[in-house]
Design a protein around this motif. Sequence first.
Motif, PDB file in Angstrom:
ATOM      1  N   MET A  14      32.612  84.811  10.786  1.00 32.13           N
ATOM      2  CA  MET A  14      32.665  83.474  11.181  1.00 32.13           C
ATOM      3  C   MET A  14      31.659  82.672  11.547  1.00 32.13           C
ATOM      4  O   MET A  14      30.840  83.172  12.201  1.00 32.13           O
ATOM      5  N   PHE A  15      31.647  81.424  11.239  1.00 31.45           N
ATOM      6  CA  PHE A  15      30.427  80.668  11.746  1.00 31.45           C
ATOM      7  C   PHE A  15      31.028  79.216  12.015  1.00 31.45           C
ATOM      8  O   PHE A  15      32.075  78.838  11.286  1.00 31.45           O
ATOM      9  N   PRO A  16      30.540  79.062  13.525  1.00 31.65           N
ATOM     10  CA  PRO A  16      31.161  77.574  13.772  1.00 31.65           C
ATOM     11  C   PRO A  16      30.540  76.327  12.953  1.00 31.65           C
ATOM     12  O   PRO A  16      29.461  76.403  12.786  1.00 31.65           O
ATOM     13  N   LEU A  17      31.230  75.223  12.920  1.00 31.56           N
ATOM     14  CA  LEU A  17      30.719  74.091  12.168  1.00 31.56           C
ATOM     15  C   LEU A  17      30.697  72.849  13.323  1.00 31.56           C
ATOM     16  O   LEU A  17      31.546  73.041  14.059  1.00 31.56           O
ATOM     17  N   ASP A  18      29.813  72.094  12.955  1.00 30.43           N
ATOM     18  CA  ASP A  18      29.859  70.789  13.682  1.00 30.43           C
ATOM     19  C   ASP A  18      30.670  69.727  13.112  1.00 30.43           C
ATOM     20  O   ASP A  18      31.275  69.038  13.906  1.00 30.43           O
ATOM     21  N   ARG A  19      30.649  69.642  11.653  1.00 33.11           N
ATOM     22  CA  ARG A  19      31.361  68.557  11.242  1.00 33.11           C
ATOM     23  C   ARG A  19      31.730  69.067   9.866  1.00 33.11           C
ATOM     24  O   ARG A  19      30.980  69.765   9.138  1.00 33.11           O
ATOM     25  N   TYR A  20      32.879  68.664   9.506  1.00 27.21           N
ATOM     26  CA  TYR A  20      33.357  68.641   7.903  1.00 27.21           C
ATOM     27  C   TYR A  20      33.637  67.432   7.358  1.00 27.21           C
ATOM     28  O   TYR A  20      34.509  66.476   8.092  1.00 27.21           O
ATOM     29  N   ALA A  21      33.515  67.378   6.074  1.00 31.99           N
ATOM     30  CA  ALA A  21      34.069  66.015   5.360  1.00 31.99           C
ATOM     31  C   ALA A  21      34.439  66.418   4.094  1.00 31.99           C
ATOM     32  O   ALA A  21      33.953  67.357   3.294  1.00 31.99           O
ATOM     33  N   ARG A  22      35.452  65.905   3.658  1.00 32.36           N
ATOM     34  CA  ARG A  22      35.993  65.946   2.151  1.00 32.36           C
ATOM     35  C   ARG A  22      36.377  64.618   1.523  1.00 32.36           C
ATOM     36  O   ARG A  22      36.549  63.687   2.117  1.00 32.36           O
TER      37      ARG A  22
END
Length: 216
Positions: A14-22
Amino acid sequence: MAGVGQGDTVDAMMFPLDRYARLFQTSETHTPGAEDSWEFYDATEQALEMTLMKNHILLIHHGKTLLETLNMSEASTLRGVCRGSSMLIIYKLKTHTRRFRVKFKDYQNLTAVESCSKVANILSKYFPLKISNIEKDMTKETSASQTLTGEVTLGQISQVLTKKGSGSLPMAYNTICLTQPANIDSIVRLCLADPSFPAFVESVEKTLLNIQAECK
């Protein structure tokens, strides 16, 4: 969509993300005037995570909402590019192409860039994923273009003038005080008309090279 059960995440990475966009495409044929739009999620209020399951399923969660599910064992339609702490993944479905991008964050003893690089190395085993070294290239370019400071030697000056050394001369060496640009143009043209000028230039170049050799 509900998240996966707790038992499904055993032995997962598992790796935490700061941002996601689709990306949402308004038209597959890219009709003139139609604009694509991005939908964004961040980790401000809910955890945003990328998880690679033991069964080779890649998941992206925003809290309890499942944003992406990709089967890495069937990754022939996937491709991506990684730059710095960000990653763009593109995959083709039967009727259209989907795109999403993620930005990693610092995690445990890894920086955001290191986390992204680690994930990219893992995912590149499943599908083509180009890892851009733009940050390293920019660091090299910045280092190469730094202005020389302190006591500048004759050898350093000659290397800069002959383009054989990195860096640039201090501002004092770039300031023209002797004459005006218009006069310089006339002087250069006059020198070029002198048959002995090429030999003079060659002599200057040889002298610069000799100075470089003496200063090594």
